[in-house]
Design a protein around this motif. Sequence first.
Motif, PDB file in Angstrom:
ATOM      1  N   GLU A   5       4.327   8.872  -9.714  1.00 17.13           N
ATOM      2  CA  GLU A   5       5.762   8.964  -9.473  1.00 17.13           C
ATOM      3  C   GLU A   5       6.149   8.681  -8.021  1.00 17.13           C
ATOM      4  O   GLU A   5       7.294   8.390  -7.734  1.00 17.13           O
ATOM      5  CB  GLU A   5       6.344  10.307  -9.927  1.00 17.13           C
ATOM      6  N   ASN A   6       5.189   8.781  -7.094  1.00  6.75           N
ATOM      7  CA  ASN A   6       5.524   8.452  -5.710  1.00  6.75           C
ATOM      8  C   ASN A   6       4.638   7.344  -5.155  1.00  6.75           C
ATOM      9  O   ASN A   6       4.500   7.194  -3.949  1.00  6.75           O
ATOM     10  CB  ASN A   6       5.506   9.696  -4.815  1.00  6.75           C
ATOM     11  N   MET A   7       4.089   6.552  -6.034  1.00  6.81           N
ATOM     12  CA  MET A   7       3.200   5.483  -5.607  1.00  6.81           C
ATOM     13  C   MET A   7       3.947   4.363  -4.871  1.00  6.81           C
ATOM     14  O   MET A   7       3.438   3.815  -3.895  1.00  6.81           O
ATOM     15  CB  MET A   7       2.439   4.888  -6.791  1.00  6.81           C
ATOM     16  N   LEU A   8       5.159   4.052  -5.299  1.00  7.71           N
ATOM     17  CA  LEU A   8       5.890   2.940  -4.683  1.00  7.71           C
ATOM     18  C   LEU A   8       6.185   3.186  -3.204  1.00  7.71           C
ATOM     19  O   LEU A   8       5.901   2.312  -2.374  1.00  7.71           O
ATOM     20  CB  LEU A   8       7.165   2.633  -5.470  1.00  7.71           C
ATOM     21  N   PRO A   9       6.726   4.349  -2.817  1.00  5.52           N
ATOM     22  CA  PRO A   9       6.913   4.571  -1.375  1.00  5.52           C
ATOM     23  C   PRO A   9       5.589   4.554  -0.599  1.00  5.52           C
ATOM     24  O   PRO A   9       5.522   4.028   0.509  1.00  5.52           O
ATOM     25  CB  PRO A   9       7.555   5.958  -1.287  1.00  5.52           C
ATOM     26  N   LEU A  13       4.336   2.148   2.545  1.00  8.75           N
ATOM     27  CA  LEU A  13       3.764   2.658   3.783  1.00  8.75           C
ATOM     28  C   LEU A  13       2.390   2.039   4.063  1.00  8.75           C
ATOM     29  O   LEU A  13       2.071   1.719   5.208  1.00  8.75           O
ATOM     30  CB  LEU A  13       3.684   4.187   3.735  1.00  8.75           C
ATOM     31  N   VAL A  14       1.582   1.846   3.023  1.00  6.44           N
ATOM     32  CA  VAL A  14       0.303   1.158   3.181  1.00  6.44           C
ATOM     33  C   VAL A  14       0.555  -0.323   3.479  1.00  6.44           C
ATOM     34  O   VAL A  14      -0.135  -0.931   4.303  1.00  6.44           O
ATOM     35  CB  VAL A  14      -0.581   1.313   1.915  1.00  6.44           C
ATOM     36  N   GLY A  15       1.576  -0.896   2.849  1.00 12.71           N
ATOM     37  CA  GLY A  15       1.924  -2.294   3.088  1.00 12.71           C
ATOM     38  C   GLY A  15       2.257  -2.570   4.542  1.00 12.71           C
ATOM     39  O   GLY A  15       1.920  -3.630   5.079  1.00 12.71           O
ATOM     40  N   ILE A  16       2.901  -1.620   5.202  1.00  8.01           N
ATOM     41  CA  ILE A  16       3.204  -1.779   6.629  1.00  8.01           C
ATOM     42  C   ILE A  16       1.905  -1.916   7.422  1.00  8.01           C
ATOM     43  O   ILE A  16       1.765  -2.800   8.269  1.00  8.01           O
ATOM     44  CB  ILE A  16       4.045  -0.588   7.153  1.00  8.01           C
TER      45      ILE A  16
END
Length: 176
Positions: A5-9, A13-16
């Motif tokens: 449920e909170n994987m997208l945020p 953050l990992v994408g940054i």
Amino acid sequence: MIRLENMLPKAFLVGIIEMVDMVGPEKTYHWIESIGYRLAEIEGPGFEGARDDNINYLPVCPFGNDLVEFIEIYGERPEEYQQLIDFVKDQKHQSEEGWNYPALSSAVGILHHSYSKRRAELAGAKLLNLGSKSPVSKTKEYNEQAIERSGISKDEVSGYLDKSFSVFKIEYPEEE
């Protein structure tokens, strides 16, 4: 633990981190900024948060809980985040229009700043990001050039940051 449920945020953050490692802080800054602009265009004109005349402040930190939890999982603030913050600070200090940059207390402030700035533009206004407060350390950061341009004292900005996470001055074209 990262739950579905909170994987997208958390992915953002990992994408940054991944973007800074792959292309550096400058291109990552522009990538995050473009995401903020695009999200603002989807949302349309307007302002987030509370208003006090032409002061707009946000009592809740965007991504704040996700960022705090992410850093707890990661173990410390990722170096890539600091590289982004340092890049923006350098750009702001080198620019003759430093008031156009965010007062960054966290890397996700880039997204919030570009999103808020574009929504204000769509509403016929400009935003000056006067200050922000980190959801992790509660450290306050200021944009001295924006504060000077706004005519508001740093103490007033600090007072808003006592009850919020970001402070903007709204400028309308007839007031410039």
